[in-house]
Design a protein around this motif. Structure first.
Motif, PDB file in Angstrom:
ATOM      1  N   ARG A   1      41.070  38.871  53.386  1.00 34.87           N
ATOM      2  CA  ARG A   1      41.182  40.071  52.553  1.00 34.87           C
ATOM      3  C   ARG A   1      42.626  40.560  52.561  1.00 34.87           C
TER       4      ARG A   1
ATOM      5  N   ARG B   1      41.587  42.981  42.690  1.00 35.39           N
ATOM      6  CA  ARG B   1      40.786  43.964  41.964  1.00 35.39           C
ATOM      7  C   ARG B   1      41.705  45.140  41.620  1.00 35.39           C
TER       8      ARG B   1
ATOM      9  N   SER C   1      41.269  48.677  42.796  1.00 29.81           N
ATOM     10  CA  SER C   1      41.371  48.945  44.233  1.00 29.81           C
ATOM     11  C   SER C   1      42.812  49.030  44.725  1.00 29.81           C
TER      12      SER C   1
END
Length: 213
Positions: free
Chosen positions: A116, A194, A197
């Protein structure tokens, strides 16, 4: 030795803020950030300066160097010398040497499938810096962007090492997508972002739409 290695980096640029002391702080924080992005601890730094002697008072150079020194001291490192040349345009930077454990070094080639992405600061700094030079920002926005540019990445670097991160980069001149492309190529992975985000600095989108490119 097996658990101690040296990392080095260099960076310099022309003024992006009007105040000489703040300019020195911004430059030093930027140069130190490359050491932090590798998970290193800054040890020493050398000044690199170009200054139009005879055209501007030397007090300006003194304030630039003082700003850089104070930021380097904040990082727990020391200025041990440097080099200055006469030039028509002011430029300032630092060559920084740091210490690192090779076993835990962060690089842009260690991303793996399933990782991530964590941003430790919002993006849009470059756009706001351009707007700052164009004098299209109000006082509060100016203070906020300068404070962000002067903020050291030391805590983020230590946190990355504490949680066992392997991959990191310093988002600067190439922007978020540019630096992500470097990670993707070096690591042989695909990166998905994204957009909703991604944290963006207040006023950055407005500045872009107003021509801060």
């Amino acid at each position: 030795s097996d658990d101690v290695a040296i990392v080095q980096t260099v960076d310099f640029f022309a003024p992006i803020v009007d105040d000489p002391y703040e300019f020195g702080q911004v430059v030093a924080a930027n140069a130190l950030s490359d050491i932090y992005a590798m998970g290193g601890t800054p040890l020493t730094a050398l000044n690199i300066a170009a200054f139009p002697t005879g055209k501007l008072p030397l007090e300006i150079l003194t304030e630039i160097l003082r700003g850089g020194q104070d930021k380097v001291h904040e990082a727990g490192a020391h200025i041990i010398g440097g080099h200055t040349v006469i030039d028509d345009e002011i430029k300032y930077g630092l060559s920084v040497t740091g210490r690192i454990d090779p076993a835990s070094m962060l690089t842009n080639a260690n991303a793996r499938a399933g990782d991530r992405l964590v941003l430790t600061k919002p993006i849009g700094n470059g756009i706001l810096a351009t707007a700052l030079k164009q004098q299209t920002l109000d006082g509060n926005a100016v203070e906020a962007v300068i404070a962000l540019m002067c903020d050291l990445n030391a805590t983020a670097s230590r946190a990355a090492l504490d949680v066992g991160a392997r991959c990191a980069t310093d988002v600067t001149g190439f922007g978020l997508l540019g630096h992500l492309s470097h990670i993707a190529r070096a690591s042989g992975v695909t990166i998905q972002v994204r957009i909703a985000s991604v944290p963006i600095l207040p006023r950055a989108i407005d500045a872009w739409r107003s021509g801060a490119r």
